[in-house]
Write an enzyme that holds these catalytic residues in place. Sequence first.
Site, PDB file in Angstrom:
ATOM      1  N   GLY A  14       0.795  -1.227   0.000  1.00 14.57           N
ATOM      2  CA  GLY A  14       0.000   0.000   0.000  1.00 14.57           C
ATOM      3  C   GLY A  14       0.827   1.277   0.000  1.00 14.57           C
ATOM      4  O   GLY A  14       0.356   2.310   0.477  1.00 14.57           O
ATOM      5  N   ASN A  16       1.466   3.001  -2.601  1.00 17.60           N
ATOM      6  CA  ASN A  16       0.707   3.926  -3.473  1.00 17.60           C
ATOM      7  C   ASN A  16      -0.482   4.523  -2.724  1.00 17.60           C
ATOM      8  O   ASN A  16      -0.793   5.700  -2.878  1.00 17.60           O
ATOM      9  CB  ASN A  16       0.250   3.206  -4.745  1.00 17.60           C
ATOM     10  CG  ASN A  16       1.354   3.122  -5.783  1.00 17.60           C
ATOM     11  OD1 ASN A  16       1.802   4.137  -6.307  1.00 17.60           O
ATOM     12  ND2 ASN A  16       1.812   1.913  -6.061  1.00 17.60           N
ATOM     13  N   LYS A  89      -6.239  -8.576  -8.167  1.00 16.25           N
ATOM     14  CA  LYS A  89      -7.390  -9.446  -8.417  1.00 16.25           C
ATOM     15  C   LYS A  89      -8.113  -8.870  -9.617  1.00 16.25           C
ATOM     16  O   LYS A  89      -8.204  -7.642  -9.747  1.00 16.25           O
ATOM     17  CB  LYS A  89      -8.297  -9.452  -7.177  1.00 16.25           C
ATOM     18  CG  LYS A  89      -9.224 -10.636  -7.128  1.00 16.25           C
ATOM     19  CD  LYS A  89      -9.945 -10.718  -5.800  1.00 16.25           C
ATOM     20  CE  LYS A  89     -10.783 -11.971  -5.648  1.00 16.25           C
ATOM     21  NZ  LYS A  89     -11.604 -12.365  -6.769  1.00 16.25           N
ATOM     22  N   ILE A  91     -10.940  -7.505 -11.881  1.00 16.95           N
ATOM     23  CA  ILE A  91     -12.180  -6.795 -11.566  1.00 16.95           C
ATOM     24  C   ILE A  91     -13.325  -7.399 -12.383  1.00 16.95           C
ATOM     25  O   ILE A  91     -13.231  -7.583 -13.594  1.00 16.95           O
ATOM     26  CB  ILE A  91     -12.019  -5.293 -11.893  1.00 16.95           C
ATOM     27  CG1 ILE A  91     -10.980  -4.661 -10.968  1.00 16.95           C
ATOM     28  CG2 ILE A  91     -13.316  -4.542 -11.813  1.00 16.95           C
ATOM     29  CD1 ILE A  91     -11.438  -4.489  -9.549  1.00 16.95           C
ATOM     30  N   ASN A 105      -6.207   2.303 -12.592  1.00 22.88           N
ATOM     31  CA  ASN A 105      -5.205   1.354 -12.091  1.00 22.88           C
ATOM     32  C   ASN A 105      -3.820   1.936 -12.313  1.00 22.88           C
ATOM     33  O   ASN A 105      -3.604   2.679 -13.271  1.00 22.88           O
ATOM     34  CB  ASN A 105      -5.341   0.039 -12.875  1.00 22.88           C
ATOM     35  CG  ASN A 105      -4.341  -1.014 -12.437  1.00 22.88           C
ATOM     36  OD1 ASN A 105      -4.129  -1.228 -11.232  1.00 22.88           O
ATOM     37  ND2 ASN A 105      -3.703  -1.673 -13.393  1.00 22.88           N
ATOM     38  N   HIS A 107       0.072   0.739 -13.066  1.00 19.24           N
ATOM     39  CA  HIS A 107       0.842  -0.432 -13.503  1.00 19.24           C
ATOM     40  C   HIS A 107       2.299  -0.014 -13.695  1.00 19.24           C
ATOM     41  O   HIS A 107       2.569   1.016 -14.317  1.00 19.24           O
ATOM     42  CB  HIS A 107       0.258  -0.982 -14.815  1.00 19.24           C
ATOM     43  CG  HIS A 107       0.922  -2.241 -15.251  1.00 19.24           C
ATOM     44  ND1 HIS A 107       0.599  -3.466 -14.714  1.00 19.24           N
ATOM     45  CD2 HIS A 107       1.915  -2.461 -16.138  1.00 19.24           C
ATOM     46  CE1 HIS A 107       1.368  -4.396 -15.269  1.00 19.24           C
ATOM     47  NE2 HIS A 107       2.168  -3.811 -16.137  1.00 19.24           N
ATOM     48  N   GLU A 178       5.598   6.136  -9.661  1.00 15.47           N
ATOM     49  CA  GLU A 178       4.235   5.709  -9.283  1.00 15.47           C
ATOM     50  C   GLU A 178       3.588   6.637  -8.258  1.00 15.47           C
ATOM     51  O   GLU A 178       2.448   7.067  -8.427  1.00 15.47           O
ATOM     52  CB  GLU A 178       4.254   4.284  -8.739  1.00 15.47           C
ATOM     53  CG  GLU A 178       4.603   3.250  -9.794  1.00 15.47           C
ATOM     54  CD  GLU A 178       4.356   1.842  -9.332  1.00 15.47           C
ATOM     55  OE1 GLU A 178       3.276   1.575  -8.801  1.00 15.47           O
ATOM     56  OE2 GLU A 178       5.250   1.000  -9.509  1.00 15.47           O
TER      57      GLU A 178
HETATM   58  C1  GRF Z   1       2.986  -1.261  -7.595  1.00 17.78           C
HETATM   59  O1  GRF Z   1       4.158  -1.463  -8.318  1.00 17.78           O
HETATM   60  C2  GRF Z   1       1.808  -1.145  -8.529  1.00 17.78           C
HETATM   61  O2  GRF Z   1       2.105  -0.500  -9.722  1.00 17.78           O
HETATM   62  C3  GRF Z   1       1.516  -2.586  -8.795  1.00 17.78           C
HETATM   63  O3  GRF Z   1       1.703  -3.224  -7.552  1.00 17.78           O
HETATM   64  C4  GRF Z   1       2.627  -2.482  -6.764  1.00 17.78           C
HETATM   65  C5  GRF Z   1       1.958  -2.136  -5.474  1.00 17.78           C
HETATM   66  O4  GRF Z   1       2.769  -1.468  -4.568  1.00 17.78           O
HETATM   67  N1  GRF Z   1       0.231  -2.741  -9.439  1.00 17.78           N
HETATM   68  P1  GRF Z   1       2.133  -0.872  -3.234  1.00 17.78           P
HETATM   69  O5  GRF Z   1       1.269  -1.935  -2.597  1.00 17.78           O
HETATM   70  O6  GRF Z   1       1.356   0.347  -3.602  1.00 17.78           O
HETATM   71  O7  GRF Z   1       3.317  -0.541  -2.358  1.00 17.78           O
END
Ligand code: GRF
Length: 193
Positions: A14, A16, A89, A91, A105, A107, A178
């Site tokens: 988490g 992000n 997961k 959607i 999302n 990525h 990100e």
């Molecule tokens: C990130 O690299 C995101 O792009 C991918 O999974 C990772 C999640 O990182 N889909 P976090 O849980 O936000 O630390």
Amino acid sequence: MRGLRLGVLVSGSGSNLQSIIDAVENGKLKSQIVCVISNKEQAYGLERARGHNLPAIFINPKAGSYDEVLLNTLKEHEVDLVVLAGYLKIIDKELIEAYKGRIINIHPSLLPKYGGKGYYGIHVHEAVIAAGEKESGATVHHVDIGIDTGDTILQRKLEVYAEDTAESLQKRILSEIEHKILVEAIALLEGRA
Ligand code: GRF
């Protein structure tokens, strides 16, 4: 212009999610996080949410009605925008229909490269390194029925160094790209709401 009611879905650490929490708390975003949902009971993202007094909800994927419960939970919290922030997961079609154009999302690659089945987490960066790519990055995109195929909202790149490993690249993409473009993408959508 009002902010959006965000429902953030996480499966892991988490970080992000944390970048969104920080942006809400320091006023960079007008939106508010109204719930954080996970398919993993132990996801650290849920812990982060609790630490900021946000509703942290675990939905058990083994209970047959997972997708129905997820949709109902989003509706109950009057979520405007669903943010997939490391949510591992697929959607469900009904959720995509119900929240058409309102699911995004993040990525960790320059989509359409290194997207789709099997390209998640460290596997994305391993593939980038194995292919000898000179650059990589991350993409925030709308979610449609395919995997990692929806329209791009924001994409940013960085250089892959000769000495990079999948782990070092993952770390740099997370912190340098990100955590920034996810917040910027939400700000963009706030502007359109
Ligand atoms: C990130 O690299 C995101 O792009 C991918 O999974 C990772 C999640 O990182 N889909 P976090 O849980 O936000 O630390």
